[in-house]
Enzyme design. Sequence first.
Site, short mmCIF file in Angstrom:
data_model
loop_
_atom_site.label_atom_id
_atom_site.label_comp_id
_atom_site.label_asym_id
_atom_site.label_seq_id
_atom_site.Cartn_x
_atom_site.Cartn_y
_atom_site.Cartn_z
N GLU A 129 0.82 -1.22 0.00
CA GLU A 129 0.00 0.00 0.00
C GLU A 129 0.86 1.27 0.00
O GLU A 129 0.55 2.24 -0.70
CB GLU A 129 -0.91 -0.01 1.24
N VAL A 132 2.62 3.41 -3.24
CA VAL A 132 2.00 4.42 -4.11
C VAL A 132 1.27 5.45 -3.26
O VAL A 132 0.41 5.10 -2.45
CB VAL A 132 0.99 3.77 -5.10
N LYS A 205 5.27 4.17 -9.78
CA LYS A 205 3.94 4.14 -9.14
C LYS A 205 2.85 3.95 -10.19
O LYS A 205 1.89 3.23 -9.96
CB LYS A 205 3.72 5.44 -8.37
N GLY A 302 6.28 11.46 3.28
CA GLY A 302 6.53 11.86 4.67
C GLY A 302 6.41 10.67 5.61
O GLY A 302 5.78 9.66 5.29
P1 NAP Z 1 16.09 6.56 4.15
O1 NAP Z 1 15.70 7.64 5.09
O2 NAP Z 1 17.30 6.74 3.32
O3 NAP Z 1 16.22 5.20 5.01
C1 NAP Z 1 16.77 4.02 4.50
C2 NAP Z 1 17.07 3.06 5.65
O4 NAP Z 1 17.43 1.80 5.13
C3 NAP Z 1 18.20 3.52 6.58
O5 NAP Z 1 17.87 3.26 7.90
C4 NAP Z 1 19.39 2.67 6.14
O6 NAP Z 1 20.28 2.33 7.19
C5 NAP Z 1 18.69 1.40 5.69
N1 NAP Z 1 19.44 0.73 4.60
C6 NAP Z 1 19.59 1.16 3.33
N2 NAP Z 1 20.32 0.26 2.62
C7 NAP Z 1 20.63 -0.74 3.48
C8 NAP Z 1 21.36 -1.94 3.35
N3 NAP Z 1 21.94 -2.31 2.21
N4 NAP Z 1 21.47 -2.75 4.44
C9 NAP Z 1 20.90 -2.39 5.62
N5 NAP Z 1 20.18 -1.27 5.80
C10 NAP Z 1 20.06 -0.44 4.75
O7 NAP Z 1 14.87 6.26 3.11
P2 NAP Z 1 13.30 6.52 3.34
O8 NAP Z 1 12.94 7.90 2.92
O9 NAP Z 1 12.91 6.02 4.68
O10 NAP Z 1 12.68 5.58 2.19
C11 NAP Z 1 12.76 4.20 2.29
C12 NAP Z 1 11.80 3.52 1.29
O11 NAP Z 1 10.47 3.98 1.50
C13 NAP Z 1 12.09 3.78 -0.19
O12 NAP Z 1 11.81 2.61 -0.92
C14 NAP Z 1 11.10 4.86 -0.57
O13 NAP Z 1 10.76 4.82 -1.94
C15 NAP Z 1 9.91 4.43 0.27
N6 NAP Z 1 8.97 5.51 0.55
C16 NAP Z 1 9.42 6.68 1.07
C17 NAP Z 1 8.52 7.70 1.34
C18 NAP Z 1 8.97 9.02 1.89
O14 NAP Z 1 8.12 9.92 2.04
N7 NAP Z 1 10.24 9.18 2.24
C19 NAP Z 1 7.15 7.50 1.10
C20 NAP Z 1 6.71 6.27 0.55
C21 NAP Z 1 7.64 5.29 0.28
P3 NAP Z 1 21.17 3.46 7.96
O15 NAP Z 1 20.15 4.33 8.66
O16 NAP Z 1 22.02 2.72 8.89
O17 NAP Z 1 21.90 4.20 6.89
N1 HSE Z 2 9.74 10.41 -2.86
C1 HSE Z 2 8.37 10.05 -2.91
C2 HSE Z 2 7.55 11.27 -3.22
C3 HSE Z 2 7.97 9.47 -1.59
O1 HSE Z 2 8.08 12.37 -3.14
O2 HSE Z 2 6.38 11.12 -3.58
C4 HSE Z 2 6.57 8.88 -1.61
O3 HSE Z 2 6.51 7.74 -2.38
#
Ligand code: NAP
Ligand code: HSE
Length: 421
Positions: A129, A132, A205, A302
């Site tokens: 979920e 996207v 997405k 977020g």
């Molecule tokens: P982020 O802040 O960069 O966090 C990534 C986390 O994964 C960190 O804790 C990192 O560890 C860990 N990590 C990365 N590579 C790793 C590896 N090879 N082995 C072990 N741990 C690893 O990224 P995020 O913004 O949370 O986004 C994560 C995912 O959620 C992505 O797929 C993104 O598309 C999705 N997403 C994000 C959002 C958003 O608003 N940000 C919304 C929907 C979906 P360390 O902390 O130790 O570096």
């Molecule tokens: N980087 C993505 C965005 C996070 O800005 O929409 C949510 O999937």
Amino acid sequence: MKKIGLALLGLGTIGSGVMKVLNENGELIKKQEEIEIDVRKILVRDKAKKRSVEIEPSLLTDNYDDILNDDSIDIIAEFMGGEDPAFLYIRDALRKGKTVITANKEVIAKHWEELDEEARLSGAGLYFEASVAGGIPIIKPLRRSLQANRILKIMGIINGTTNYILTKMTEEGRSFEDVLAEAQKLGYAEPDPTADIEGYDARYKLSILSTLCFRNRVPVDRIYCQGIKGISADDIKYARELGYGIKLLAIAKKENNKIEARVHPTFIPLSHPLYAVRDSYNAIFIKGDMVGDLMFYGRGAGDLPTASAIVSDIITAGQNGKHYYVKFDQEEPKFEDNWLSEYYMRLVVKDQPGVLAEIAGIFGRHNVSLDTVIQKLRDKNNATIIFITHKASEKWISNAMKEINASPSVISVESLIRVEK
Ligand code: NAP
Ligand code: HSE
């Protein structure tokens, strides 16, 4: 009371958000959903890093095998980002019969068939979920509430970062780089923000949404993709003068077994409902043959909005657990890349007699009819001309642009942006 052993892969923006939701609303979930979610391990790259949530250090590991081989872990929730090793970790978890929840649109969009098959074979659940539109419930409604429909069209804003950037550039006149840095600080952007800016995130997405909607696999490489890097302050200014705003839209349609799918910056009228979608908000229109028009709106990125979607998947998986796979249409679809749209164009030309007539003539020869023409003086010798066309096919426009680019009267083609009325 059901007890769920949960492991998290990642403790960045989203992982910390999930911990905050569980800390804050864990008791509520226990009472209302009769599920106790117990976080048993968390995979990170750097165990020594300072975290934005308080974490018992013994929960942290940098070795995935600690999670994969722990029989007390039923569900693995992945938010590491990137294709590798996330894809391999998800695949191996499903293979072992562990249910997976993921926010990773890249992995789902690129590896749908393989992961679907692994889940089907082991009987584990696969839920996405949060992949996207952040906190907006869209995957569940498509799977569980709209089965009585043929979905005809999807159109929406499905990237929070680019919507935030375009909103701030338009309303506050701020620079692209400045607003991007802010979107990163607020946790909206991908670990590598190129995916947002170039439109790849929205394309992943749209691949997931259109695959679910049309019940045909819509691979990433069948989706036209253009990001917002080329959008200048001048385009934003001229758009407003003409009564439009600029948004990064994702559009997919299916008609007579032909699918058209595209992501690109788009002029939309200031009165269009999607123009009111500001900041990191997302909105998705869905047109079903029975239900008609639907609109889904909310925070598209977020920590807490996304964590809300992830924890909902964890609860659903805890209660149900089984993979809900998509039964595809037997008939192979055709992919259309010569769609019709209106265009905005901005050219710098020599300011001399006959130039406007010459360009209008090129458009005419290629079947492109003009709706609006505005000439602005740029300096002593050159003028800026803005055109908005009537509907024209991609081929007509591309042929006309080749001839316009080659004309000695044309100094530069500054921009070419589709218009959706
Ligand atoms: P982020 O802040 O960069 O966090 C990534 C986390 O994964 C960190 O804790 C990192 O560890 C860990 N990590 C990365 N590579 C790793 C590896 N090879 N082995 C072990 N741990 C690893 O990224 P995020 O913004 O949370 O986004 C994560 C995912 O959620 C992505 O797929 C993104 O598309 C999705 N997403 C994000 C959002 C958003 O608003 N940000 C919304 C929907 C979906 P360390 O902390 O130790 O570096
Ligand atoms: N980087 C993505 C965005 C996070 O800005 O929409 C949510 O999937």
